[in-house]
Scaffold this motif. Structure first.
Motif, PDB file in Angstrom:
ATOM      1  N   GLY A  55     -15.645  62.659  16.041  1.00  0.00           N
ATOM      2  CA  GLY A  55     -16.661  62.093  15.171  1.00  0.00           C
ATOM      3  C   GLY A  55     -16.050  61.472  13.927  1.00  0.00           C
ATOM      4  N   TRP A  56     -15.049  62.132  13.362  1.00  0.00           N
ATOM      5  CA  TRP A  56     -14.348  61.607  12.193  1.00  0.00           C
ATOM      6  C   TRP A  56     -13.726  60.248  12.509  1.00  0.00           C
ATOM      7  N   MET A  57     -13.038  60.152  13.638  1.00  0.00           N
ATOM      8  CA  MET A  57     -12.397  58.896  14.015  1.00  0.00           C
ATOM      9  C   MET A  57     -13.440  57.816  14.302  1.00  0.00           C
ATOM     10  N   ALA A  58     -14.527  58.183  14.995  1.00  0.00           N
ATOM     11  CA  ALA A  58     -15.561  57.203  15.319  1.00  0.00           C
ATOM     12  C   ALA A  58     -16.213  56.644  14.060  1.00  0.00           C
ATOM     13  N   GLN A  59     -16.474  57.525  13.079  1.00  0.00           N
ATOM     14  CA  GLN A  59     -17.092  57.053  11.840  1.00  0.00           C
ATOM     15  C   GLN A  59     -16.119  56.208  11.020  1.00  0.00           C
ATOM     16  N   ALA A  60     -14.837  56.517  11.069  1.00  0.00           N
ATOM     17  CA  ALA A  60     -13.845  55.683  10.390  1.00  0.00           C
ATOM     18  C   ALA A  60     -13.806  54.293  11.009  1.00  0.00           C
ATOM     19  N   MET A  61     -13.895  54.224  12.343  1.00  0.00           N
ATOM     20  CA  MET A  61     -13.924  52.929  13.017  1.00  0.00           C
ATOM     21  C   MET A  61     -15.199  52.165  12.684  1.00  0.00           C
ATOM     22  N   ALA A  62     -16.322  52.892  12.613  1.00  0.00           N
ATOM     23  CA  ALA A  62     -17.585  52.246  12.253  1.00  0.00           C
ATOM     24  C   ALA A  62     -17.516  51.681  10.842  1.00  0.00           C
ATOM     25  N   LEU A  63     -16.942  52.442   9.900  1.00  0.00           N
ATOM     26  CA  LEU A  63     -16.771  51.947   8.540  1.00  0.00           C
ATOM     27  C   LEU A  63     -15.910  50.695   8.519  1.00  0.00           C
ATOM     28  N   CYS A  64     -14.844  50.706   9.306  1.00  0.00           N
ATOM     29  CA  CYS A  64     -13.950  49.545   9.362  1.00  0.00           C
ATOM     30  C   CYS A  64     -14.702  48.301   9.824  1.00  0.00           C
ATOM     31  N   TYR A 103      -7.412  63.884   1.044  1.00  0.00           N
ATOM     32  CA  TYR A 103      -7.209  63.464  -0.340  1.00  0.00           C
ATOM     33  C   TYR A 103      -7.568  61.992  -0.513  1.00  0.00           C
ATOM     34  N   ALA A 104      -7.072  61.142   0.409  1.00  0.00           N
ATOM     35  CA  ALA A 104      -7.346  59.706   0.308  1.00  0.00           C
ATOM     36  C   ALA A 104      -8.837  59.416   0.443  1.00  0.00           C
ATOM     37  N   GLY A 105      -9.503  60.128   1.361  1.00  0.00           N
ATOM     38  CA  GLY A 105     -10.925  59.889   1.556  1.00  0.00           C
ATOM     39  C   GLY A 105     -11.770  60.333   0.379  1.00  0.00           C
ATOM     40  N   ILE A 106     -11.464  61.525  -0.158  1.00  0.00           N
ATOM     41  CA  ILE A 106     -12.274  62.098  -1.238  1.00  0.00           C
ATOM     42  C   ILE A 106     -12.015  61.400  -2.570  1.00  0.00           C
ATOM     43  N   PHE A 107     -10.753  61.150  -2.893  1.00  0.00           N
ATOM     44  CA  PHE A 107     -10.417  60.684  -4.234  1.00  0.00           C
ATOM     45  C   PHE A 107     -10.142  59.185  -4.327  1.00  0.00           C
ATOM     46  N   LEU A 108      -9.977  58.509  -3.188  1.00  0.00           N
ATOM     47  CA  LEU A 108      -9.685  57.081  -3.232  1.00  0.00           C
ATOM     48  C   LEU A 108     -10.769  56.235  -2.564  1.00  0.00           C
ATOM     49  N   LEU A 109     -11.037  56.507  -1.275  1.00  0.00           N
ATOM     50  CA  LEU A 109     -11.970  55.654  -0.541  1.00  0.00           C
ATOM     51  C   LEU A 109     -13.408  55.819  -1.014  1.00  0.00           C
ATOM     52  N   SER A 110     -13.904  57.044  -1.110  1.00  0.00           N
ATOM     53  CA  SER A 110     -15.303  57.263  -1.495  1.00  0.00           C
ATOM     54  C   SER A 110     -15.633  56.688  -2.872  1.00  0.00           C
ATOM     55  N   PRO A 111     -14.812  56.924  -3.907  1.00  0.00           N
ATOM     56  CA  PRO A 111     -15.105  56.293  -5.192  1.00  0.00           C
ATOM     57  C   PRO A 111     -15.102  54.774  -5.136  1.00  0.00           C
ATOM     58  N   GLN A 112     -14.208  54.192  -4.323  1.00  0.00           N
ATOM     59  CA  GLN A 112     -14.175  52.732  -4.191  1.00  0.00           C
ATOM     60  C   GLN A 112     -15.447  52.212  -3.535  1.00  0.00           C
ATOM     61  N   LEU A 113     -15.950  52.939  -2.536  1.00  0.00           N
ATOM     62  CA  LEU A 113     -17.193  52.526  -1.892  1.00  0.00           C
ATOM     63  C   LEU A 113     -18.355  52.563  -2.884  1.00  0.00           C
ATOM     64  N   THR A 160      -9.736  52.356   6.084  1.00  0.00           N
ATOM     65  CA  THR A 160     -10.481  52.931   7.199  1.00  0.00           C
ATOM     66  C   THR A 160      -9.756  52.725   8.530  1.00  0.00           C
ATOM     67  N   ALA A 161      -9.085  51.593   8.681  1.00  0.00           N
ATOM     68  CA  ALA A 161      -8.305  51.359   9.903  1.00  0.00           C
ATOM     69  C   ALA A 161      -7.147  52.344   9.996  1.00  0.00           C
ATOM     70  N   LEU A 162      -6.476  52.600   8.859  1.00  0.00           N
ATOM     71  CA  LEU A 162      -5.376  53.565   8.847  1.00  0.00           C
ATOM     72  C   LEU A 162      -5.886  54.978   9.117  1.00  0.00           C
ATOM     73  N   MET A 163      -7.078  55.300   8.605  1.00  0.00           N
ATOM     74  CA  MET A 163      -7.648  56.620   8.836  1.00  0.00           C
ATOM     75  C   MET A 163      -7.898  56.855  10.323  1.00  0.00           C
ATOM     76  N   ALA A 164      -8.532  55.881  10.982  1.00  0.00           N
ATOM     77  CA  ALA A 164      -8.798  56.005  12.415  1.00  0.00           C
ATOM     78  C   ALA A 164      -7.495  56.102  13.207  1.00  0.00           C
ATOM     79  N   SER A 165      -6.495  55.303  12.813  1.00  0.00           N
ATOM     80  CA  SER A 165      -5.197  55.331  13.505  1.00  0.00           C
ATOM     81  C   SER A 165      -4.510  56.673  13.332  1.00  0.00           C
ATOM     82  N   ALA A 166      -4.613  57.257  12.141  1.00  0.00           N
ATOM     83  CA  ALA A 166      -3.982  58.559  11.884  1.00  0.00           C
ATOM     84  C   ALA A 166      -4.622  59.652  12.727  1.00  0.00           C
ATOM     85  N   ILE A 167      -5.947  59.604  12.894  1.00  0.00           N
ATOM     86  CA  ILE A 167      -6.620  60.611  13.717  1.00  0.00           C
ATOM     87  C   ILE A 167      -6.215  60.452  15.183  1.00  0.00           C
TER      88      ILE A 167
END
Length: 216
Positions: free
Chosen positions: A21-30, A100-110, A126-133
């Motif tokens: 689900g985490w990877m799918a939502q990262a891809m959807a965000l991308c 860390y990147a999601g909580i402190f970097l991506l979410s505030p930017q959104l 978001t592409a890097l997040m999906a790739s990492a998962i």
């Protein structure tokens, strides 16, 4: 023993489900952020970022928390441990960096770009997040590299640990969906309790057949 094994399998199932689900939502965000980035329609651009913000808070964030929580519980409560195998250690490190990147970097930017539209760095993130998962999923299957030195084999936790992992993860996931943002209250408390108690679990006897489960 059978009761413990069933709940351990449920913990693995919840870990796999939340990770997917985490990877799918990262891809959807991308996809949504890319759409908002390339469109010339201001309404579409704003809608893309607004929907991405909602998806991040209600789905991606809670899924990420549950995935990390169940992975930590499986590593702590099974003989896999945290530092006995390189592939487990790498998965753990990647998970911490992603959170860390999601909580402190991506979410505030959104949140900051909700009214103006997405920026290229959000698409890349978001592409890097999906790739990492996806990379972590490969690590779980391939289990590459050797052990980290010679470390004592740990034991398997009692049934209540896996019951707590399943129920705590499910409750925190539901709470995040209702509130619209992650709220890992039970997860954090349970991780602290399990880490404090794990030294009391004896290692399995030599030659015994103990299913370890899949760490996160």
């Amino acid at each position: 023993m059978g009761h413990r094994r069933s709940w351990r399998q449920l913990t693995v199932w919840l870990h796999v489900l939340s990770s997917a689900g985490w990877m799918a939502q990262a891809m959807a965000l991308c996809v949504m952020l890319t759409t908002g980035l390339v469109t010339d329609d201001p309404a579409v651009r704003t809608a893309a970022t607004t929907m991405s913000l909602a998806t991040d808070g209600r789905l991606l964030g809670p899924m990420a928390d549950v995935s990390a929580f169940t992975g930590i519980m499986l590593a702590a409560a099974t003989p896999w441990g945290f530092f006995r195998h390189w592939w487990v250690l790498v998965k753990f490190a990647v998970t911490i960096v992603q959170l860390y990147a999601g909580i402190f970097l991506l979410s505030p930017q959104l949140q900051a770009s909700a009214a103006t539209g997405p920026v290229p760095v959000q698409v890349v993130a978001t592409a890097l997040m999906a790739s990492a998962i996806a990379f972590q999923a490969w690590l779980s299957i391939a289990k590459p590299w050797g052990p980290v030195g010679r470390r004592r084999r740990g034991g398997t936790g009692p049934a209540w640990v896996f019951v707590a992992a399943v129920l705590g993860g499910a409750l925190d996931l539901g709470l995040g969906l209702v509130l619209g943002h992650p709220m890992p209250l039970l997860s954090i408390v349970l991780i602290v309790v399990v880490l404090a108690r794990r030294r009391t679990w004896s290692a399995p006897a030599a030659g015994s057949r103990t299913a370890a489960g899949e760490p996160g």
